[in-house]
Design an enzyme around this catalytic site. Structure first.
Site, PDB file in Angstrom:
ATOM      1  N   CYS A 162       0.973   0.252   7.714  1.00 45.73           N
ATOM      2  CA  CYS A 162       1.624   1.202   6.819  1.00 45.73           C
ATOM      3  C   CYS A 162       1.722   0.668   5.381  1.00 45.73           C
ATOM      4  O   CYS A 162       0.716   0.383   4.752  1.00 45.73           O
ATOM      5  CB  CYS A 162       2.984   1.576   7.393  1.00 45.73           C
ATOM      6  N   HIS A 163       2.938   0.527   4.861  1.00 44.71           N
ATOM      7  CA  HIS A 163       3.164   0.050   3.502  1.00 44.71           C
ATOM      8  C   HIS A 163       3.102  -1.477   3.398  1.00 44.71           C
ATOM      9  O   HIS A 163       3.103  -2.020   2.295  1.00 44.71           O
ATOM     10  CB  HIS A 163       4.535   0.506   2.993  1.00 44.71           C
TER      11      HIS A 163
END
Length: 146
Positions: free
Chosen positions: A70-71
């Protein structure tokens, strides 16, 4: 110190509380087989922590499995470890990865996983089953979940 973990989905809600038993400066990468960077948005802050960045570099340069979702690829970009590697992430992270020299792999689904050597990158939590399978395999397991 208390770590608060958020469940990131369609909305951010309170997750779980964990008591930390180590500080970033005290972690010796030699004592671990790999590093898993779970998803969420806290990397917007951790990518600016020199101790976190140095730790990621130590794990990566030792050839140990480094899994990020993800991030969290913002931390990979800050550490420079995605340079020259195929990588994917949650779409808004693309500019940071490309700027760091990563070879962006366009998503066909939000469950996309990209493996390039010891680097395992997942776009979102939707790919968690395969993400974990790849990480277990990189750690020397068979990667099969039964």
């Amino acid at each position: 110190m208390l770590l608060r973990v958020l469940h990131i989905g369609k909305s951010e809600t309170r997750g779980h509380d964990f008591i930390l038993n180590a500080k970033f400066a005290e972690i010796d990468a030699a004592n671990y087989d790999g590093l898993l960077l779970p998803g969420g948005r806290v990397p917007e802050y951790l990518a600016h922590d020199p101790l976190v960045v140095a730790l990621v570099i130590k794990f990566f340069s030792s050839g140990k499995a480094l899994a990020s979702i993800c991030h969290r690829q913002l931390i990979l970009a800050a550490a420079g470890v995605a340079k020259g590697r195929k990588c994917t992430a949650f779409p808004p992270v693309k500019p940071a990865l490309v700027a760091s020299g990563a070879h962006w792999v366009e998503l066909d689904t939000m469950a996309a996983i990209v493996v390039d050597g010891n680097l395992i990158a997942a776009a979102t939590y939707e790919g968690n089953p395969k993400f974990i399978q790849h990480f277990v395999k990189a750690l020397g397991g068979n990667g099969l979940c039964e």
